[in-house]
Design a protein around this motif. Structure first.
Motif, PDB file in Angstrom:
ATOM      1  N   GLY A  91       0.790  -1.208   0.035  1.00 33.36           N
ATOM      2  CA  GLY A  91       0.091   0.098  -0.055  1.00 33.36           C
ATOM      3  C   GLY A  91       0.806   1.107  -0.238  1.00 33.36           C
ATOM      4  O   GLY A  91       1.910   1.151  -0.289  1.00 33.36           O
ATOM      5  N   LEU A  92       0.215   2.488   0.255  1.00 30.41           N
ATOM      6  CA  LEU A  92       0.905   3.583   0.375  1.00 30.41           C
ATOM      7  C   LEU A  92       1.012   4.098   1.816  1.00 30.41           C
ATOM      8  O   LEU A  92       0.049   4.114   2.672  1.00 30.41           O
ATOM      9  CB  LEU A  92       0.168   4.940  -0.326  1.00 30.41           C
ATOM     10  N   VAL A  93       2.322   4.566   2.088  1.00 29.62           N
ATOM     11  CA  VAL A  93       2.370   4.817   3.310  1.00 29.62           C
ATOM     12  C   VAL A  93       3.465   5.872   3.438  1.00 29.62           C
ATOM     13  O   VAL A  93       4.391   6.084   2.530  1.00 29.62           O
ATOM     14  CB  VAL A  93       2.979   3.878   4.261  1.00 29.62           C
ATOM     15  N   GLN A  94       3.487   6.762   4.602  1.00 33.23           N
ATOM     16  CA  GLN A  94       4.341   7.951   4.588  1.00 33.23           C
ATOM     17  C   GLN A  94       5.857   7.546   5.407  1.00 33.23           C
ATOM     18  O   GLN A  94       5.767   6.439   5.915  1.00 33.23           O
ATOM     19  CB  GLN A  94       3.797   9.054   5.589  1.00 33.23           C
ATOM     20  N   ALA A  95       6.478   8.134   4.742  1.00 35.02           N
ATOM     21  CA  ALA A  95       8.184   7.979   5.222  1.00 35.02           C
ATOM     22  C   ALA A  95       8.014   7.853   6.900  1.00 35.02           C
ATOM     23  O   ALA A  95       7.395   8.603   7.551  1.00 35.02           O
ATOM     24  CB  ALA A  95       9.170   8.801   4.977  1.00 35.02           C
ATOM     25  N   GLY A  96       8.681   6.924   7.647  1.00 36.40           N
ATOM     26  CA  GLY A  96       8.740   6.606   9.052  1.00 36.40           C
ATOM     27  C   GLY A  96       7.439   5.490   9.340  1.00 36.40           C
ATOM     28  O   GLY A  96       7.347   5.142  10.451  1.00 36.40           O
ATOM     29  N   GLY A  97       6.477   5.249   8.511  1.00 36.67           N
ATOM     30  CA  GLY A  97       5.531   4.366   8.808  1.00 36.67           C
ATOM     31  C   GLY A  97       5.897   2.924   8.659  1.00 36.67           C
ATOM     32  O   GLY A  97       6.957   2.551   8.230  1.00 36.67           O
ATOM     33  N   SER A  98       5.006   2.002   8.801  1.00 38.64           N
ATOM     34  CA  SER A  98       4.960   0.597   8.712  1.00 38.64           C
ATOM     35  C   SER A  98       3.947   0.135   7.857  1.00 38.64           C
ATOM     36  O   SER A  98       2.763   0.474   7.895  1.00 38.64           O
ATOM     37  CB  SER A  98       4.942   0.197  10.341  1.00 38.64           C
TER      38      SER A  98
ATOM     39  N   LYS B  79      11.213   4.091   4.323  1.00 38.74           N
ATOM     40  CA  LYS B  79      11.900   5.268   3.707  1.00 38.74           C
ATOM     41  C   LYS B  79      11.309   5.358   2.047  1.00 38.74           C
ATOM     42  O   LYS B  79      10.957   4.036   1.536  1.00 38.74           O
ATOM     43  CB  LYS B  79      13.321   5.208   3.527  1.00 38.74           C
ATOM     44  N   PRO B  80      11.460   6.447   1.364  1.00 39.84           N
ATOM     45  CA  PRO B  80      11.012   6.491   0.101  1.00 39.84           C
ATOM     46  C   PRO B  80      11.813   5.500  -0.821  1.00 39.84           C
ATOM     47  O   PRO B  80      11.562   4.850  -1.696  1.00 39.84           O
ATOM     48  CB  PRO B  80      11.463   8.011  -0.217  1.00 39.84           C
ATOM     49  N   GLU B  81      12.957   5.213  -0.469  1.00 41.94           N
ATOM     50  CA  GLU B  81      13.840   4.184  -1.181  1.00 41.94           C
ATOM     51  C   GLU B  81      13.381   2.764  -1.106  1.00 41.94           C
ATOM     52  O   GLU B  81      13.804   1.992  -1.727  1.00 41.94           O
ATOM     53  CB  GLU B  81      15.354   4.227  -0.782  1.00 41.94           C
ATOM     54  N   ASP B  82      12.355   2.643  -0.139  1.00 36.39           N
ATOM     55  CA  ASP B  82      11.910   1.026  -0.140  1.00 36.39           C
ATOM     56  C   ASP B  82      10.757   0.963  -0.961  1.00 36.39           C
ATOM     57  O   ASP B  82      10.148  -0.149  -1.207  1.00 36.39           O
ATOM     58  CB  ASP B  82      11.421   0.973   1.335  1.00 36.39           C
ATOM     59  N   THR B  83      10.331   2.039  -1.604  1.00 35.52           N
ATOM     60  CA  THR B  83       9.411   1.827  -2.795  1.00 35.52           C
ATOM     61  C   THR B  83       9.788   0.940  -3.709  1.00 35.52           C
ATOM     62  O   THR B  83      10.753   0.885  -4.303  1.00 35.52           O
ATOM     63  CB  THR B  83       9.187   3.268  -3.523  1.00 35.52           C
ATOM     64  N   GLY B  84       8.626   0.044  -4.180  1.00 39.72           N
ATOM     65  CA  GLY B  84       8.993  -0.970  -5.052  1.00 39.72           C
ATOM     66  C   GLY B  84       7.641  -1.995  -5.049  1.00 39.72           C
ATOM     67  O   GLY B  84       6.879  -2.048  -4.350  1.00 39.72           O
TER      68      GLY B  84
ATOM     69  N   TYR C  82       9.300 -20.817  -6.679  1.00 44.92           N
ATOM     70  CA  TYR C  82       8.031 -20.354  -6.686  1.00 44.92           C
ATOM     71  C   TYR C  82       7.964 -18.865  -6.274  1.00 44.92           C
ATOM     72  O   TYR C  82       8.561 -18.332  -5.446  1.00 44.92           O
ATOM     73  CB  TYR C  82       7.131 -21.120  -6.061  1.00 44.92           C
ATOM     74  N   TRP C  83       7.078 -18.280  -7.184  1.00 43.18           N
ATOM     75  CA  TRP C  83       7.077 -16.706  -7.196  1.00 43.18           C
ATOM     76  C   TRP C  83       5.523 -16.269  -7.051  1.00 43.18           C
ATOM     77  O   TRP C  83       4.652 -16.907  -7.524  1.00 43.18           O
ATOM     78  CB  TRP C  83       7.734 -16.036  -8.150  1.00 43.18           C
ATOM     79  N   GLY C  84       5.366 -15.400  -6.119  1.00 39.66           N
ATOM     80  CA  GLY C  84       4.007 -14.597  -6.002  1.00 39.66           C
ATOM     81  C   GLY C  84       3.985 -13.409  -7.089  1.00 39.66           C
ATOM     82  O   GLY C  84       4.826 -13.425  -7.945  1.00 39.66           O
ATOM     83  N   GLN C  85       2.909 -13.182  -7.204  1.00 41.17           N
ATOM     84  CA  GLN C  85       2.521 -11.888  -8.378  1.00 41.17           C
ATOM     85  C   GLN C  85       2.892 -10.691  -8.033  1.00 41.17           C
ATOM     86  O   GLN C  85       3.055  -9.876  -8.637  1.00 41.17           O
ATOM     87  CB  GLN C  85       1.095 -11.973  -8.861  1.00 41.17           C
ATOM     88  N   GLY C  86       3.310 -10.427  -6.758  1.00 41.54           N
ATOM     89  CA  GLY C  86       3.831  -9.152  -6.193  1.00 41.54           C
ATOM     90  C   GLY C  86       3.064  -8.254  -5.581  1.00 41.54           C
ATOM     91  O   GLY C  86       1.671  -8.348  -6.126  1.00 41.54           O
ATOM     92  N   THR C  87       3.255  -7.406  -4.845  1.00 40.34           N
ATOM     93  CA  THR C  87       2.401  -6.476  -3.922  1.00 40.34           C
ATOM     94  C   THR C  87       3.375  -5.208  -3.948  1.00 40.34           C
ATOM     95  O   THR C  87       4.486  -5.016  -3.817  1.00 40.34           O
ATOM     96  CB  THR C  87       2.084  -6.867  -2.773  1.00 40.34           C
ATOM     97  N   GLN C  88       2.695  -3.892  -4.379  1.00 37.11           N
ATOM     98  CA  GLN C  88       3.459  -2.758  -4.337  1.00 37.11           C
ATOM     99  C   GLN C  88       3.320  -1.870  -3.004  1.00 37.11           C
ATOM    100  O   GLN C  88       2.311  -1.897  -2.292  1.00 37.11           O
ATOM    101  CB  GLN C  88       2.428  -1.717  -5.423  1.00 37.11           C
ATOM    102  N   VAL C  89       4.204  -1.504  -2.752  1.00 40.14           N
ATOM    103  CA  VAL C  89       4.727  -0.798  -1.547  1.00 40.14           C
ATOM    104  C   VAL C  89       5.260   0.828  -2.046  1.00 40.14           C
ATOM    105  O   VAL C  89       6.206   0.774  -3.050  1.00 40.14           O
ATOM    106  CB  VAL C  89       5.603  -1.161  -0.756  1.00 40.14           C
ATOM    107  N   THR C  90       4.426   1.630  -1.736  1.00 43.06           N
ATOM    108  CA  THR C  90       4.904   3.134  -2.112  1.00 43.06           C
ATOM    109  C   THR C  90       5.097   3.885  -0.800  1.00 43.06           C
ATOM    110  O   THR C  90       4.199   3.932   0.062  1.00 43.06           O
ATOM    111  CB  THR C  90       4.038   3.663  -2.952  1.00 43.06           C
ATOM    112  N   VAL C  91       6.445   4.531  -0.721  1.00 49.27           N
ATOM    113  CA  VAL C  91       6.592   5.016   0.525  1.00 49.27           C
ATOM    114  C   VAL C  91       6.783   6.672   0.044  1.00 49.27           C
ATOM    115  O   VAL C  91       7.563   6.872  -0.733  1.00 49.27           O
ATOM    116  CB  VAL C  91       7.816   4.514   1.423  1.00 49.27           C
ATOM    117  N   SER C  92       5.857   7.425   0.490  1.00 48.80           N
ATOM    118  CA  SER C  92       6.018   9.031   0.307  1.00 48.80           C
ATOM    119  C   SER C  92       6.819   9.701   1.313  1.00 48.80           C
ATOM    120  O   SER C  92       6.918   9.454   2.638  1.00 48.80           O
ATOM    121  CB  SER C  92       4.495   9.644   0.139  1.00 48.80           C
TER     122      SER C  92
END
Length: 114
Positions: free
Chosen positions: A10-17, A85-90, A103-113
C-alpha cells in the motif's frame, strides 16, 4: 501446483510501517527457504530478506534493523517493515525454494511517500 499470494502492500508515509504476507496453497513440502525480493523503478530485483526452514534469517544491509521476516506453521511468511523510507518503494515479491524449485508470487506494491 503451489501458488503464492502476497498481500499487505500500500501507500504509507516515510517513517510508517507495513506488514506483508505471503500465503501458500497447494502441496507444501521440503521448504529450503522463503524470502522477499524487491524491484524498484529502474533497478534489478534484489533480495530483501530470507528465512530458512531452520529459522535462520538474512537481511539486505539496506533493511537491517528495520525489517523482520517471520513465518508461521500455516504456510505463511511475513515481512514486517518499520521506519519505511522512500527508497523502499517498489514491488515486493514472495519467493519460496522447495525441493530445488523456485516459486514466485505475483507481487504487491509498496509506495513510501516523503
Amino acid at each position: 501446483q503451489v501458488q503464492l499470494v502476497e498481500s499487505g502492500g500500500g501507500l504509507v508515509q516515510a517513517g510508517g510501517s507495513l506488514r506483508l504476507s505471503c500465503a501458500a496453497s497447494g502441496s507444501i513440502f521440503s521448504i529450503n527457504f522463503m524470502g522477499w525480493y524487491r524491484q524498484s523503478p529502474g533497478k534489478q530485483r534484489e533480495l530483501v530478506a530470507r528465512i530458512t526452514s531452520g529459522g535462520s534469517t538474512y537481511y539486505a544491509d539496506s533493511v537491517k534493523g528495520r525489517f523482520t521476516i517471520s513465518r508461521d506453521a500455516k504456510k505463511t511468511v511475513y515481512l514486517q517493515m518499520n521506519s519505511l523510507k522512500p527508497e523502499d518503494t517498489g514491488s515486493y515479491y514472495c519467493n519460496w525454494l522447495m525441493s530445488g524449485t523456485n516459486y514466485w508470487g505475483q507481487g504487491t506494491q509498496v509506495t513510501v511517500s516523503s
